[in-house]
Scaffold this active site. Structure first.
Site, PDB file in Angstrom:
ATOM      1  N   ARG A 119      18.846  27.415 -11.498  1.00 31.74           N
ATOM      2  CA  ARG A 119      20.076  26.634 -11.556  1.00 31.74           C
ATOM      3  C   ARG A 119      21.134  27.345 -10.709  1.00 31.74           C
ATOM      4  O   ARG A 119      21.196  28.579 -10.666  1.00 31.74           O
ATOM      5  CB  ARG A 119      20.515  26.596 -13.010  1.00 31.74           C
ATOM      6  CG  ARG A 119      21.719  25.750 -13.318  1.00 31.74           C
ATOM      7  CD  ARG A 119      21.427  24.300 -13.244  1.00 31.74           C
ATOM      8  NE  ARG A 119      22.489  23.504 -13.833  1.00 31.74           N
ATOM      9  CZ  ARG A 119      22.689  22.234 -13.525  1.00 31.74           C
ATOM     10  NH1 ARG A 119      21.914  21.608 -12.651  1.00 31.74           N
ATOM     11  NH2 ARG A 119      23.642  21.557 -14.103  1.00 31.74           N
ATOM     12  N   THR A 414      18.423  12.994  -8.317  1.00 30.17           N
ATOM     13  CA  THR A 414      17.716  14.246  -8.579  1.00 30.17           C
ATOM     14  C   THR A 414      16.262  13.888  -8.380  1.00 30.17           C
ATOM     15  O   THR A 414      15.942  12.716  -8.240  1.00 30.17           O
ATOM     16  CB  THR A 414      18.058  14.698 -10.023  1.00 30.17           C
ATOM     17  OG1 THR A 414      19.424  15.037 -10.072  1.00 30.17           O
ATOM     18  CG2 THR A 414      17.230  15.858 -10.529  1.00 30.17           C
ATOM     19  N   ASN A 434      22.670  17.568  -7.557  1.00 33.71           N
ATOM     20  CA  ASN A 434      23.541  16.853  -8.487  1.00 33.71           C
ATOM     21  C   ASN A 434      23.703  15.418  -8.015  1.00 33.71           C
ATOM     22  O   ASN A 434      22.822  14.603  -8.204  1.00 33.71           O
ATOM     23  CB  ASN A 434      24.887  17.552  -8.697  1.00 33.71           C
ATOM     24  CG  ASN A 434      25.598  17.009  -9.935  1.00 33.71           C
ATOM     25  OD1 ASN A 434      24.939  16.470 -10.819  1.00 33.71           O
ATOM     26  ND2 ASN A 434      26.911  17.143 -10.006  1.00 33.71           N
ATOM     27  N   SER A 485      22.819  21.654 -17.794  1.00 31.19           N
ATOM     28  CA  SER A 485      21.995  20.650 -17.116  1.00 31.19           C
ATOM     29  C   SER A 485      21.286  19.767 -18.143  1.00 31.19           C
ATOM     30  O   SER A 485      21.054  20.182 -19.277  1.00 31.19           O
ATOM     31  CB  SER A 485      20.944  21.354 -16.258  1.00 31.19           C
ATOM     32  OG  SER A 485      20.057  20.417 -15.700  1.00 31.19           O
ATOM     33  N   GLY A 506      18.322  11.562 -13.377  1.00 34.47           N
ATOM     34  CA  GLY A 506      19.133  10.531 -14.029  1.00 34.47           C
ATOM     35  C   GLY A 506      20.288  11.065 -14.852  1.00 34.47           C
ATOM     36  O   GLY A 506      20.748  10.369 -15.763  1.00 34.47           O
ATOM     37  N   GLY A 507      20.769  12.294 -14.562  1.00 38.34           N
ATOM     38  CA  GLY A 507      21.887  12.823 -15.341  1.00 38.34           C
ATOM     39  C   GLY A 507      21.511  12.803 -16.813  1.00 38.34           C
ATOM     40  O   GLY A 507      20.374  13.134 -17.178  1.00 38.34           O
TER      41      GLY A 507
HETATM   42  O1  DON Z   1      21.547  19.036 -13.948  1.00 43.20           O
HETATM   43  C1  DON Z   1      21.935  17.929 -14.291  1.00 43.20           C
HETATM   44  O2  DON Z   1      21.872  17.511 -15.433  1.00 43.20           O
HETATM   45  C2  DON Z   1      22.500  16.997 -13.238  1.00 43.20           C
HETATM   46  N1  DON Z   1      23.020  17.764 -12.139  1.00 43.20           N
HETATM   47  C3  DON Z   1      21.428  16.073 -12.789  1.00 43.20           C
HETATM   48  C4  DON Z   1      21.955  15.024 -11.877  1.00 43.20           C
HETATM   49  C5  DON Z   1      21.055  13.879 -11.783  1.00 43.20           C
HETATM   50  O3  DON Z   1      20.028  13.809 -12.415  1.00 43.20           O
HETATM   51  C6  DON Z   1      21.465  12.786 -10.915  1.00 43.20           C
HETATM   52  N2  DON Z   1      20.303  11.960 -10.646  1.00 43.20           N
HETATM   53  N3  DON Z   1      19.842  10.988 -10.851  1.00 43.20           N
END
Ligand code: DON
Length: 603
Positions: A119, A414, A434, A485, A506-507
């Protein structure tokens, strides 16, 4: 007792439900157990790609091919995963990266498991209020675009560490496919051309991004060749000199010079101080009436492993029938609501915060929280707060109460990939810049830099820019801290044997989507591709509503509304590139996500 609301009458009903009917667990995945998908979508593959030896599943055919090539040359799953990750850095510029970070979960055939945490880290000049203007107003642009949004990248150090720990091949050998793709170029797909078009306004603000990804304003069309000579040169230096080039050598100097020239914070010292970490995996066991399942998943600074285990603990013994069944969707959505309330309060960088992992993942705690679910009516997130996690036998009162609350949104982009080799070694890896294209800044060394600073609490009490997060104090910006994260690479064993490798972008939806893929496999016994194709939903506590993919059954939505759930349709959620193992034949079942036209390739 927890601070979750607990309507007594419903708790009693739920307890009866939990102790009464035999759980509707499927027996799952023996020879004739792989159920075809229900309600599958036109044009989507209906069966996983089957192969007897090795399998790589990623978002991009060229990256899957790079991993496959390494497997076929005798490399193991870690060799192939490192090759795949570097190839994604070339062919999937939105998310594949060397300018970002990620997690790699490895489970070897001999039973050893390791979590590689690479990370990103906040630079030394970062500070708690760095995105807050003089009037106390959060600058929502600064944490997601441009030089000040960039955290110290971890990918190159992490990939090198994984390769040195478990790989069998030299860095230069596994990087060869990526170097070829950067040097010779690759054909731009329709999707990539569309992506460049939609990112145009942000990419054109940065001269190298404009030159490389927008063809200096001329724009790429499907079928054009995208060559990345600066990136190829950087990859060659890394292949020759290792991560030392990226953190101490010419690449480090190029990045630090860009930063100094254009107002970034990262210095040579920040790069030299970056350390990837080997962390202990999280484990949890679940019994169904015919199988034992073991889940091996991601520890903090991922919030996802804790959340997935807490969810599975709550769902243990709850009858689930499928996503056309309103009871099942209701119960899982209520579980999601509660794990996200806990995530909000407790999860942060474990090197600096005291994260109560043991309590949060304890089945006794899950039982208490599950008892607050009304099986017939939606709870209100206004009344649901984080619980007070504690292991069995230890009083909850002794533990510190939660700090602040969190609300999360969804956002792109991501990438998750999975690898299994012929010996049964497995890798689940999720990596990110991100946001899609990260900070949109391309360094003079030819790679996009992340905007991971936005995963910190950018202003306590105020939603952050990308995911609408009001985050806990424990996740505040501070030098050398890792932002929290949601990435959740996960591996599942069935009766002690490798069974399923999964994870998603997907955040915050990563956690729900990964959980659903596991429930589809473990509880419903879906065939691997069906487990990925199945429609998805997500509840994240705040805002108080269920997000549902557009082709989720309409009658289920109506029934959920009648129970008091607010619902919102979205186009798609997550991109799971998974691998299942057929227990009858031991075949690898590569299930790439058709939502991105992903690619599973095996031999
Ligand atoms: O680490 C995380 O939770 C975020 N930076 C992930 C971002 C993300 O998955 C965006 N994508 N679809």
């Amino acid at each position: 007792m927890t601070s979750h609301t607990f309507p007594r009458v419903w708790a009693i009903l739920l307890a009866a439900l939990l102790s009464g009917a035999a759980p509707a667990l499927t027996q799952a995945q023996a020879a004739n157990e792989l159920h075809p998908p229900a309600g599958s979508r036109d044009g989507w593959p209906q069966q996983a790609v089957r192969a007897p030896h090795g399998m790589v599943a990623t978002d991009e055919a060229l990256a899957s091919h790079a991993g496959l090539e390494i497997l076929q040359r005798g490399g193991n799953a870690v060799d192939a995963a490192v090759a795949t990750a570097f190839a994604l850095a070339v062919v999937e510029p939105a998310a594949g990266n060397i300018g970002g970070g990620g997690f790699m979960l490895v489970r070897l055939a001999d039973g050893r498991s390791t979590f590689f945490d690479y990370r990103e880290m906040a630079p030394a000049k970062a500070s708690r209020n760095m995105y807050i203007g003089p009037g106390g107003k959060l600058d929502k642009q600064a944490s997601v675009i441009g030089m000040r949004s960039i955290a110290v990248p971890g990918t190159v150090a992490g990939l090198e560490l994984a390769l040195k720990t478990y790989g069998t091949m030299k860095l230069a050998a596994v990087m060869a496919p990526a170097i070829g793709l950067a040097d010779d170029g690759f054909p731009v797909s329709e999707r990539l051309a569309r992506e460049f078009q939609s990112e145009r306004s942000d990419l054109q603000r940065f001269s190298l991004s404009r030159r490389i990804f927008l063809k200096d304003g001329g724009m790429f069309h499907a079928g054009d060749t995208l060559r990345q000579p600066e990136l190829a040169a950087t990859l060659k230096r890394i292949a020759k000199l290792g991560a030392a080039d990226f953190y101490h050598g010419e690449t480090a100097r190029m990045v630090a010079t860009d930063m100094a020239r254009l107002g970034g914070l990262i210095t040579l010292e920040d790069l030299a101080n970056y350390q990837p970490k080997i962390r202990e995996v999280l484990r949890a066991k679940y019994a169904s009436d015919s199988h034992s399942w073991e889940v091996i998943t991601s520890p903090p600074p991922s919030s996802g492993g804790v959340a997935v285990i807490e969810a599975l603990n709550m769902l243990q013994g709850v009858p689930l029938k499928g996503w056309e069944d309103v009871e099942s969707v209701h119960m899982v959505a209520e579980v999601m609501r509660r794990i996200f309330a806990d995530r909000a309060a407790y999860l942060a960088d474990p090197d600096f915060a005291n994260v109560p992992v043991t309590g949060l993942t304890d089945p006794c705690y899950a039982k208490e929280i599950a008892a607050t679910i009304d099986p017939r009516h939606a709870s209100s997130s206004r009344e649901i707060r984080a619980g007070t996690p504690h292991p069995c036998g230890i009083s909850a009162q002794n533990l510190a109460p939660p700090q602040t609350i969190v609300s999360l949104g969804e956002g792109p982009h991501t990438t998750h990939f999975s690898v299994v080799d012929a010996a049964g070694n497995a890798v689940a890896s999720t990596t990110t810049l991100n946001n899609s294209y990260g900070s949109h800044v391309t360094s003079s060394a030819g790679f996009l830099l992340n905007d991971e600073m936005d995963d910190f609490t950018t202003q306590p009490g105020v939603p952050n820019a990308l995911f609408g997060l009001i985050q806990s104090e424990a996740n505040a910006i501070a030098p050398q801290h890792r932002p929290l994260s949601s990435m959740t690479p996960t591996i599942v064993l069935r009766d002690g044997k490798l069974s399923f490798v999964t994870g998603s972008p997907g955040g915050p939806t990563i956690i729900s989507v990964t959980l659903l893929s596991m429930l589809n496999w473990m509880r419903f016994g879906m065939e691997a591709q069906a487990a990925i194709n199945a429609p998805r939903f997500h509840h994240q506590w705040l805002p108080d509503r269920i997000l549902m993919e557009r082709d989720f059954p309409a009658d289920v939505e109506t029934a959920l509304n009648a129970r008091g759930h607010e619902t919102k349709r979205i186009n798609r959620m997550g991109l799971v590139n998974a691998i299942g193992i057929d227990p009858a034949t031991n075949d690898r079942l590569g299930a790439a996500d058709p939502r991105h036209n992903g690619s599973a390739q095996g031999y």
